[in-house]
Write a protein that holds these residues in place. Sequence first.
Motif, PDB file in Angstrom:
ATOM      1  N   GLU A   1       8.267  -6.731   7.656  1.00 21.26           N
ATOM      2  CA  GLU A   1       7.430  -5.584   8.035  1.00 21.26           C
ATOM      3  C   GLU A   1       7.042  -4.772   6.806  1.00 21.26           C
ATOM      4  N   ALA A   2       7.966  -4.622   5.873  1.00 24.01           N
ATOM      5  CA  ALA A   2       7.687  -3.854   4.657  1.00 24.01           C
ATOM      6  C   ALA A   2       6.652  -4.551   3.772  1.00 24.01           C
ATOM      7  N   LEU A   3       6.568  -5.872   3.890  1.00 17.69           N
ATOM      8  CA  LEU A   3       5.644  -6.647   3.059  1.00 17.69           C
ATOM      9  C   LEU A   3       4.256  -6.794   3.685  1.00 17.69           C
ATOM     10  N   GLN A   4       4.077  -6.275   4.885  1.00 22.59           N
ATOM     11  CA  GLN A   4       2.768  -6.354   5.518  1.00 22.59           C
ATOM     12  C   GLN A   4       1.720  -5.680   4.627  1.00 22.59           C
ATOM     13  N   ASN A   5       0.657  -6.407   4.322  1.00 25.98           N
ATOM     14  CA  ASN A   5      -0.447  -5.880   3.507  1.00 25.98           C
ATOM     15  C   ASN A   5      -0.016  -5.469   2.103  1.00 25.98           C
ATOM     16  N   ARG A   6       1.058  -6.085   1.603  1.00 26.59           N
ATOM     17  CA  ARG A   6       1.508  -5.812   0.235  1.00 26.59           C
ATOM     18  C   ARG A   6       1.631  -7.126  -0.522  1.00 26.59           C
ATOM     19  N   GLN A   7       1.264  -7.080  -1.788  1.00 22.74           N
ATOM     20  CA  GLN A   7       1.429  -8.267  -2.618  1.00 22.74           C
ATOM     21  C   GLN A   7       2.893  -8.428  -3.030  1.00 22.74           C
TER      22      GLN A   7
END
Length: 201
Positions: A138-144
């Motif tokens: 969830e924390a990596l959603q839309n993050r490189q």
Amino acid sequence: MKLFCKAGACSLSPHIVMRECGLDFTQVNVDLATKMTERGEDFRQINPKGQVPALQLSDGSVLTEGVAIVQYLADLKPDRHLLAPVGSMTRYHTLEWLSYISSELHKAFGPLFRRDASEADKTQARTLLEARFRFVDEALQNRQWLMGLHFSVADAYLFVVTRWAKALKLDLSDCDALETWFDRTAERPAVQAALKAEGLI
């Protein structure tokens, strides 16, 4: 500098960071069962804890604990942007991730690596880890990367424990962001070099 490590263990994290930093170092493999290095040294004379990683500096002093080592290494090469400067909230959020990976992910694998652990303990560990990896997903959603635009020391550590999760066949089937992040991390030249040096690919 000498990095004492064991292939695929948590010492892979500072190994990756050393290569990301472009530092000159010697890799020394350790047999954790016998506590002997590949050079025939008693590893407990280097690190009384008997655990990897350990980083021996040119003056002979030794730094242990992966979370401390990666911070030290990143601060040697601030231009690599693996850890934000002191005083920056980004730095403290990176340390927050390092702490979470260490205490909530890394240590939770214990029952899965111990031969004497009961099946109930192993099942509980799997359930707990799968839930915690979903949190990371969830924390990596839309993050490189964990910290956004820059690969950091936290990504290096997360890569190691995610490798363990895959090797142990934890159910990460609904963690698409984590999977994409893992593949991106695995393609980094420093990561590839560390994996090759440890005989993992």
